[in-house]
Design an enzyme around this catalytic site. Sequence first.
Site, PDB file in Angstrom:
ATOM      1  N   HIS A   1      -9.096  -4.677  13.010  1.00  0.00           N
ATOM      2  CA  HIS A   1      -9.674  -4.740  11.659  1.00  0.00           C
ATOM      3  C   HIS A   1     -11.142  -5.118  11.754  1.00  0.00           C
ATOM      4  O   HIS A   1     -11.483  -6.248  12.109  1.00  0.00           O
ATOM      5  CB  HIS A   1      -8.904  -5.770  10.833  1.00  0.00           C
TER       6      HIS A   1
ATOM      7  N   GLU B   1       0.822  -1.205   0.000  1.00  0.00           N
ATOM      8  CA  GLU B   1       0.000   0.000   0.000  1.00  0.00           C
ATOM      9  C   GLU B   1       0.859   1.259   0.000  1.00  0.00           C
ATOM     10  O   GLU B   1       0.581   2.218  -0.737  1.00  0.00           O
ATOM     11  CB  GLU B   1      -0.943   0.001   1.207  1.00  0.00           C
TER      12      GLU B   1
ATOM     13  N   PHE C   1     -10.091  -9.401   0.601  1.00  0.00           N
ATOM     14  CA  PHE C   1      -9.764 -10.698   0.003  1.00  0.00           C
ATOM     15  C   PHE C   1     -10.496 -10.831  -1.331  1.00  0.00           C
ATOM     16  O   PHE C   1     -11.666 -10.460  -1.450  1.00  0.00           O
ATOM     17  CB  PHE C   1     -10.190 -11.847   0.913  1.00  0.00           C
TER      18      PHE C   1
END
Length: 417
Positions: A342, A316, A403
């Site tokens: 998360h 990222e 994902f």
Amino acid sequence: MEFKRVVVTGIGALTPLGNTKDDYWKSLSEGVSGAARITRFDPEKFKTQFACEVKNFDPLDFLDRKLSRKMDLGTQFAMVAGDEAVVDSGLDLEKINKDKIGVIWGSGIGGMTTFENEYGTFAKGDGTPRFNPFFIPKMISDITPGMLSIKYGFRGPNYATVSACASSNHALMDAAIYIRLGKATAILAGGSEAGICMAGVGGFNAMKALSERNDSPETASRPYDKERDGFVLGEGAGALILEELEHAKARGATIYAEVLGAGMSADAHHMTAPHPEGLGIELVLKNALEDANLKAEDIDYVNTHGTSTPLGDAGEIKAIQRILGDHAPKVNISSTKSMTGHLLGAAGAAEGIATILAIHKGIVPPTINHFTDDPEIDPALNLTFNKAQKRDVNIAISNTFGFGGHNASVILGKYSG
């Protein structure tokens, strides 16, 4: 065609850092960790024994007992955060045209806890199929926007977005698109997730995705640190009222920020692993900037996906640097997952709220738990380590990736009239 402008007029948050938007922001700005040993089940035999749980939550403080029993925990979270956002927006539910108000809601997994409980009860029995009649409606992801629409009578666009950890960013951008096109006046958008259960922790452990720093849960989520060893599972909900600007102005609404643009892309690379060079992330950022008609030098802050995984964090950052170029060192970058963990399908909404409040309050929340520099990450970047920083934030990006290679970035800006 001239697009309508979209603003944020209501916020609701139920997170591991606080059960209201104000408590959430206070903890974010103070650099508080929401991680602790799991209380929802006995985690002793699991490789990871901690998570970022929502604390002091009793659904009966908000919901009728009979109704709450028909909902998965993730839907309960959504009903609470959604109500805070609706109340915060000041929408007059007696006067607005509810045919033009919608609900678009994200969840990466849906009712995993419900599935685990129902099938676990069956497996322990004699094989006779005795299931709760609400098993299926409690489990499916789209039930949450359905329940929210039922509560408020919102008859506009209504559906769920499911793109793993990018789910609620997709919900926000879809909502903005409908309002831009004049298909809706306002939309309650966001996401919720309640995946802290044996199946959730066990499944992510099997993938080797979670941190195993059981001796120090509060320092386990450490994005961009050399010693990061996986993400910390979180839960909760974030809710926003997105509204057409002229409609908001006509009723004198508080405007927190403006939705300036959004981008989507796919890695087209791997089932679960991000592209190591962040090519899909580079594309999504490029698409978002083009949609918002902005340049790299317009950006003040990036709230990153930043999960605290070795491969994901590095990719990222590489993509951000390529897109922002020479402007990158002038931008504040931070991962609020260092504090919240998360939130999976709720991450985009929760982090979008963090980004909006950074704009609204002129404070960039930190990336906590930085101890050791990673030689793979450029030290010239301002990753807002360990302490919040005061800054005039005019335009910011909120990133989420899931994902399957799903990438979604939303660009938010200070409302300027």
